[in-house]
Design an enzyme around this catalytic site. Sequence first.
Site, mmCIF file in Angstrom:
data_model
loop_
_atom_site.group_PDB
_atom_site.id
_atom_site.type_symbol
_atom_site.label_atom_id
_atom_site.label_comp_id
_atom_site.label_asym_id
_atom_site.label_seq_id
_atom_site.Cartn_x
_atom_site.Cartn_y
_atom_site.Cartn_z
ATOM 1 N N HIS A 56 28.402 50.617 -20.283
ATOM 2 C CA HIS A 56 28.118 51.582 -19.222
ATOM 3 C C HIS A 56 27.686 52.904 -19.846
ATOM 4 C CE1 HIS A 56 29.801 54.368 -15.829
ATOM 5 N NE2 HIS A 56 28.536 54.137 -15.642
ATOM 6 N N SER B 236 36.345 44.330 -13.829
ATOM 7 C CA SER B 236 35.092 44.548 -13.131
ATOM 8 C C SER B 236 34.639 43.279 -12.419
ATOM 9 C CB SER B 236 34.044 45.032 -14.117
ATOM 10 O OG SER B 236 34.081 44.256 -15.283
ATOM 11 N N GLY C 195 34.790 54.681 -7.977
ATOM 12 C CA GLY C 195 34.698 55.969 -7.288
ATOM 13 C C GLY C 195 35.946 56.793 -7.513
ATOM 14 N N HIS D 204 22.255 52.503 -11.757
ATOM 15 C CA HIS D 204 22.879 52.977 -10.525
ATOM 16 C C HIS D 204 22.665 54.462 -10.218
ATOM 17 C CE1 HIS D 204 26.833 52.581 -13.014
ATOM 18 N NE2 HIS D 204 26.399 53.796 -13.145
ATOM 19 N N ASN D 205 21.759 55.094 -10.951
ATOM 20 C CA ASN D 205 21.296 56.454 -10.600
ATOM 21 C C ASN D 205 19.781 56.457 -10.738
ATOM 22 O OD1 ASN D 205 23.853 57.530 -10.322
ATOM 23 N ND2 ASN D 205 23.785 58.756 -12.191
ATOM 24 N N CYS E 220 21.764 56.029 -15.312
ATOM 25 C CA CYS E 220 23.091 55.635 -15.741
ATOM 26 C C CYS E 220 23.216 54.229 -15.165
ATOM 27 C CB CYS E 220 24.118 56.571 -15.112
ATOM 28 S SG CYS E 220 25.782 56.138 -15.596
ATOM 29 N N HIS F 247 28.661 50.884 -6.620
ATOM 30 C CA HIS F 247 28.397 50.917 -8.075
ATOM 31 C C HIS F 247 29.661 50.924 -8.921
ATOM 32 C CE1 HIS F 247 29.624 55.070 -8.333
ATOM 33 N NE2 HIS F 247 29.123 55.232 -9.545
ATOM 34 N N ASP G 124 22.285 62.187 -14.712
ATOM 35 C CA ASP G 124 22.298 61.068 -15.650
ATOM 36 C C ASP G 124 21.388 59.966 -15.121
ATOM 37 O OD1 ASP G 124 22.787 59.524 -17.790
ATOM 38 O OD2 ASP G 124 24.933 59.279 -17.462
ATOM 39 N N ASN H 177 32.809 59.132 -18.327
ATOM 40 C CA ASN H 177 33.164 57.818 -17.776
ATOM 41 C C ASN H 177 32.390 56.678 -18.440
ATOM 42 O OD1 ASN H 177 30.691 58.320 -16.681
ATOM 43 N ND2 ASN H 177 31.258 57.884 -14.568
#
Lengths: 139, 486
Positions: free
Chosen positions: B240, B390, B412, B334-335, B104, B409, B101, B208
């Site tokens: 997200h 968050s 988890g 974040h990827n 992402c 990020h 992804d 997610n």
Amino acid sequence: MKPFEILDHTADVGLVAWGETLEALFANAAMGMFSLISELKNVECHTTVTVEVKGNDYEDLLVTWLNELLYLFEAEGYLLKCFEIEELGQYYLRARVSGEPVDQERHTIQRVVKACTYYEVKVEEVHPQLFRAQVYFDI
Amino acid sequence: MAEVWSGPLRKLDNWRWVIPREYKKGMLVEGIIYASERMTQSIRKDQAPEQVANVACLPGIVGRSMAMPDIHWGYGFPIGGVAATDIEAGGVISPGGVGFDINCGVRLIKTNLTEEEVKPHLEKLLPVLFRNIPSGVGSEGRISFSVSDLKKAMREGARFMIKRGFGFPEDEEYIEERGAMEGADPEVVSAKAMERGKGQLGTLGSGNHFLEIEVVERVFRPDIAEIFGLFSGQVLIMVHTGSRGFGHQVCTDALQTMQNAMNRYGIKVPDRQLACAPFQSPEGQEYFAAMACAANFAWANRQLITHWVRESFEEVFKKSARDLGIEVLYDVAHNIAKVEEHEVEGKKKKLCVHRKGATRAFGAKRPEVPGRYRSVGQPVLIPGDMGTGSYVLLGTELAMQETFGSTCHGAGRVMSRSEADRTSRGRNITEELKEKGVLVMAESKATLREEIPEAYKDVNDVVQVVEEAGISKRVVYARPLAVMKG
């Protein structure tokens, strides 16, 4: 012998498949992957396409084969259930795969399988005439 | 269940644990995991630390193979992994260090509304958002884009959408890379990726991914919050999502190419999912150009969703998005793999920084940080799990020195999906969350059960580690009011 079983993984999902021949093994792995995507009992095998993939070895071939089927599902919308492997060598696979387009009335898509990864991928002959494959999917 | 990892974790201080180079043959640098002592227990429950050691074997890696406190077992890289390679010294780029992804990421949108003003309308607002933003497995975008439009989106990212009227002109300033990474070349993208991606631009997806309406509950650093335009009681919207099937196919294609390239370059890695090629090789360049297309696709995607968020608020509150103060605070990937300049042993170097489930957290003065925030550092957006809330963090100078400007990020995972499914069997997750004051709408009940709060680490613990270690600072905490899931 179970054709396949699901492995627990913290973020993703693993799959172990079994087969008396490599052909059966590759077919069962494909069946296992589609069983993650949807319940297959309502899927009919009335549309058939031919799939050809190449790889560097059996492991590469397995990952590439499963990713090719995922593409057929996501881009063409096919839920696949019947896998007839016509030719399988170390570097090449040709198969006739059948299923039908997703029908929202009859099919439920349980989850997205983003891809089949190379992580800990294995294709091995564990006993004479018993093959085992293992892959992890990104979910 | 997964095998327990019993390798060495040497305590450096309360928040840093080192995997020494001697642990595994082939490690070029040591590994480091940012975690509390308590967290190391759960981190050892699967093979994530082994993956940190494997990444330390990547040719050209500099500094350390790092893992953030939200580390969990992935494939190839651990989730929460950061690795930088020296481009000029033959350093590699690895599609497995980015993931399927691609880009992402998270976008945080501000409003000038307060909880009191929004709460009475939530029951109406959530279904409107749900109607306006396609979500769920196999969802199709509301707008159909031609191949030439798709290629433009790959080059121009968020700007392509803004030019088409889907956004405010200033939005692009508040997006990492201004919403368009350089080096994107649609000509290297496969027909398959185009086919898989074309219907998915402007969709949230599933798993997610989510859209959340939240309220600023706690302000940790009022001076920084003011610069970010945040205040206590303010309503925010967090998005997200990523590059959808388009990115998945770009990664799939590249992994296959890299399997062959590794032999050519004589590269051996402990895990095939770490397949890689020198950044400057034709294969490395081709992947980077395709990855940038997918990154830009994701920014275009989040831009289009932002536009529909504005429209939804306008419909419910009967005011313009401008009057409602609906502005982009920031948007982070974040990827991703980035070309960045960092100091390594006192020398400035051009590095390829892989962040796989990790966020850029640049400190003050970096030119990449938007002008408005440059004097203090960039906003870092950390979503919690569904229903937990968050954080907005601040990048720091220490992160620049120690983690190539990177941090955690999210929360988890700690529980596998099947375990989450077993744990939640027979429970009504929607009701449970409602009792906690969180309204939920989801396309799939199964997704809700797989994403139950217990399946994740506590985001508060994760954020505490990065704060104490000094690689980010807390700015605000926001509590969820309503969540839309695919």
